[in-house]
Structures are given as C-alpha cells and as structure tokens.
Design a protein around this motif. Structure first.
Motif: not given
Length: 545
Positions: A506-529
C-alpha cells in the motif's frame, strides 16, 4: 449449431473443502508432505552463517490462542459457515515470509471470526447481503497464496470478519470450442482447471508459481502473471468477460473479442483484489495444447551483456515462452551455473508445428551478445531449463525451512523500462544490500532474475537471504522491504509487477497511483460497496470509502 458452444453435463455443487485438508499446510506453503523436516531445515540453514541452531516447532492447531468469535451467521446461512479453529487458522494469513513466521509463533490475532464456503453464486449474494447489514468485513479467499497481505484483515472497525472461501465454485461450466473459450467458475484451482480442459485439447496456458495453490478468481483479482515470459504474460490478456457480485448488484460484462465501447468494465475489476466485488465467473480465452517444445540455456560471462541479449530477444518479435535471465547469484542458488556466470533460460512451444527453427534464432541472438555454452533439449528434458524449473517450484518450501531457522528469505519484484534497469540493479544491490547489513549485521545475498520481459523493459525479481534474530524476523524483513520499496520509487519502477498490492504494498501504491485515479477508485468503492465491507484496507484506506 448446437455443438459450437457446449454446456458441460450438470453436476451437484462441490462439497465444502476444509481449509486444512490433509494435503495442505495451514501455516506454510503448499502441500503438507513437501515441508522440510527439522534435520533438512538445519542442513539448509548451515549454508547461511548466523542462522539459528534449531528449527522453530510448528504449532498444533489445538495450541493456538485464537481470538473469540464475535459474530454468528443467520440460520439460513449457517450451513455455509464454519468457526472451527482449523478453518480460522488456515484463513488468517497468506503465504509471505512474514505470514509464515507469524504462524510459526502462533500469532493468530488477525484470524477471521467465520469462514464461509458458498456453493453457488446465490450463496455469495446472500452472504454479502447479511455482512453489509451486520457491518461484517468480507475478505475474499481463493486458495490463500497471497504474498502481499491480500487475505489478512487489518482494518479493525468492523463487528466481525468473514473469510469468503470460493473453492466450492470450481467447475468449467461451458466450452465454446469454435471460439476457443470457456466459462469458468472463479474458485477452481489451477490443476483442476487444466484437468477439466484437457479432454477438449485446450489449455488456459497460465501457470504462475502458485499454480497448484491458487484459483482463477485469485489470478483475476490480482492481475496475476503467469509462467510465460513474453506476449500474454498477465491473466488480463486472457479475459473475454467477467461476472462479479457486488453489494450493489451483479455485474456481467459482454462477451466479445474486443470492444471500444467506453472504459472497460472488466478492467475495473481486474486487479481490484476483492475490494469492489467478488468475481464468481469468467469467460476465458483458451489455446490448443502445445505439442512441440524445445529449450536452451546460454551462459554469459558479463551480466550487462546478458541484459542486452534479453532486450534484443524481447524486441525481436519471436515471443519465447520462457526467457528467464538469472544473474550470477541467482544462477548459483538455482543450481544451473557454478562458474559465476549469468544464465539465460529459453523455451519455445507450439501446438501446430516444430519450434527448433525459432529456438535457433533466439540462440543466435544470444550468441551475438556474447552468450556461449549453449545447451539445448527437446521437450522439457533434463536441461538447465528443467533444473531451473525444479528449483523454481521447490523454492517456497525451502523458504519455509529457512524461516523455521530464523533466516530471512524473501523476494520483491518490479518492472521498469530498459533504459532504467542498469541504475535500478545497481541501486538495489547498493541500498538494499546496505539495509540488509544494517538490519542483520551480515552481508547476506541479494540476487536477481527476470521473470517476464517486454519490448520496452524487464520485470526483475529480487531474492534476499540473510540471518535473522529469533523473535525479530518480521520486523527485520519489514525494514529491509521498506528500503526496497524506496529504491523502486526513486528509480521509477513499479511497486509490483505481478504480486498485487494487498496491504503490504500500500505505501508504494499510494505513491505510484495518480490522485485523480484514486478519487475515481474511492467513488467506485462507495457506489459498489456503500457499507465498506469488502476487503477493507486493500488499495485504499477503509475510512476513505
């Protein structure tokens, strides 16, 4: 037209498979009867100066101090659920070095409260419905071979934890021989999958090191890499469509060979590691079983020359099935070279015709870059390729034996572009080597091999072996791993090529992942789960959902 797509004869649902079936180890890798006995552990550790003098005992299930069970399933689901100590212990961790060591010390603090084994997709829907209403975290479990904390609950704020074992969904349901594809349940183990495809002359042709102890669903959820080193290296390439159960509904993508209709729904779930939904079925692209095989090994005096040779091969369009480069340390460790050279293991195969000509072209490229001492074999043979394969499959058991002797024996893998590899290789040996010396007081070993290669870069896989201190093995490895992750980030390499993110990356992934994509993932998480029950802590913090 009926024979174009054949549904296989119906059979009753597979019975639940005990999490600690006699053939499987609850604490370590793979088959129980393949684990090293005490004397062999000690003999192996004698090669590592500073290792412990005796092997840690393997605790019995009865001796484990499991936390109390906090939740119970409703009566309608009780027949699918177990709280037996053996089931809970076997579903607590994956199979990383740190998992094995904690199991050996009897640390079961992360044990799930319950283990569920659905027998059909409807069971998955019902279990998720109950868990969402009861605030019970659900951790998907294929066969438990994660090495990145992917099946270990760490979040802490749920009323209980349910390990959802998909091994009962283990059948090939339908085969389309014309299109060369099959509809397959996600819980099928690698060998069982191939056994069901073999009568049809077909194969998925996806063979990770964990093949015997991992499932199709696990491969899909983690974007697993297979044994084949070029072309179709990841499971992604073999997917036609996915069926996924989420707390918000069932997602079934259209089965087509390709589509430009917006972002791919399959790509959303591939690599989502069970945090967005539970993959229950997939249509997978198959291949005819290979009938022609040949292999060769090439020795290089200089590792940089070997790297250049592999780059030429990767960019040649010849697509070898196997293209594993072992640096001098890894070649010696695997038993394929004792003279200090690097070894390139090449393999080619085809279902349709002889492959010797293609192998000759590959060998010629290697020779043009300084390769020599070529050894060739038809089929699997007893060549260096066969020696390497045997060592490759045996290595996790040796790792467990070393762990019992308090020897740190673990790996990390990555991918980078060719222009960055020399600096990455140097930095890993310099900085990770320094961390090993600081943490253990010994120089240890830091070896490298290429597991997969692409026209634009390799996937290096590093092995670290060094003596640990009894009782401190996990903390010592965590410090070394942190140094390795820092090197990867500094050198522009990915945090993982095929082991997935889980919780450990997770620490490395948090640095590697673009922040706009992180926002999209969190939104998908909220919608699906919306209740935040699915594998919390994987990919992003549970609280951010």
């Amino acid at each position: 037209m009926a024979d174009r797509t054949s549904s296989l004869p119906p059979s009753p649902p597979s019975p639940p498979r005990p999490g600690t079936a006699p053939a499987r180890s609850w604490w370590g890798w793979g088959a129980l009867d393949q684990a090293l006995p005490d004397a062999e552990c000690a003999s192996l550790a004698a090669l590592v100066p500073g290792a412990a003098e005796s092997a840690l005992p393997v605790p019995s299930i009865a001796s484990l101090d499991l936390p109390p069970v906090r939740v119970s399933a409703p009566a309608a689901l009780a027949h699918l659920v177990s709280s037996a100590p053996a089931d809970r212990a076997a579903h607590t961790y994956g199979k990383a070095f740190r998992d094995v060591v904690r199991a050996l010390y009897g640390d079961m603090a992360a044990a799930p409260d319950l283990v569920a084994r659905p027998r059909e997709e409807r069971d998955v829907v019902d279990l998720l419905g109950w868990a969402a209403g009861a605030a019970v975290a659900v951790v998907p479990y294929g066969a438990g071979s994660s090495v990145v904390g992917g099946v270990e609950y760490r979040a802490g704020e749920h009323s209980g934890v349910l390990s959802l074992d998909l091994s009962g969904l283990d059948r090939v349901l339908e085969i389309d021989r014309v299109s060369r594809a099959a509809r397959i349940q996600a819980g099928v183990l690698g060998p069982d999958l191939e056994a069901q495809l073999r009568p049809h002359g077909l194969t998925l042709r996806h063979f990770p090191q964990s093949f015997a102890f991992s499932t199709l669903g696990g491969w899909l959820a983690t974007r697993a890499g297979g044994h084949y080193a070029t072309l179709h290296t990841h499971i992604d390439d073999l997917v036609e469509s996915l069926r996924v159960v989420t707390p918000s509904g069932v997602s079934q993508s259209l089965r087509v060979p390709g589509s430009g209709a917006g972002p791919s729904p399959d790509r959303l779930f591939l690599g989502s590691e069970g945090t967005l939904g539970i993959i229950t079925e997939a249509w997978m692209r198959l291949q005819d079983r290979p009938a022609h095989k040949a292999s060769a090994s090439v020795v290089f005096e200089r590792f940089p020359a070997a790297v250049d040779a592999v780059r030429a091969i990767a960019q040649s369009g010849l697509h070898p099935a196997n293209c594993r480069l072992l640096d001098p340390g890894e070649a010696a460790l695997s038993g394929v070279a004792a003279g200090g050279g690097s070894v390139l293991v090449l393999g080619v195969e085809s279902a349709h015709g002889p492959v010797e000509g293609r192998l000759a072209e590959l060998v010629a490229l290697a020779r043009e870059h300084g390769g020599s001492s070529v050894e060739e074999a038809s089929g699997d043979g007893d060549s260096a390729a066969g020696t390497w394969r045997s060592a490759f499959l045996r290595m996790p058991y040796l790792r467990d034996g070393l762990a019992r002797m308090s020897v740190i024996s673990e790996t990390f893998e990555t991918a980078c572009t060719w222009d960055r590899f020399p600096a990455l290789y140097e930095a890993v040996h310099r900085d990770v080597g320094a961390a090993v010396r600081k943490v253990t007081g010994a120089s240890g070993l830091v070896n490298c091999r290429f597991t997969h290669v692409y026209p634009d870069g390799p996937a290096p896989y590093f092995t670290v072996i060094a003596p640990g201190r009894r009782g401190a093995e996990v903390a010592m490895w965590d410090e070394i791993k942190a140094a390795a992750m820092e090197v990867l980030a500094e050198q522009g390499a990915t945090v993982t090529h095929h082991h997935a993110v889980g919780r450990d990356h997770r620490p490395g992934y948090d640095r590697q992942r673009p922040e706009p994509f992180a926002l999209a993932l969190r939104a998908a998480k909220q919608a699906l789960d919306p209740a935040g029950i699915l594998n919390p802590g994987v990919l992003f913090d549970a609280a951010t959902a």
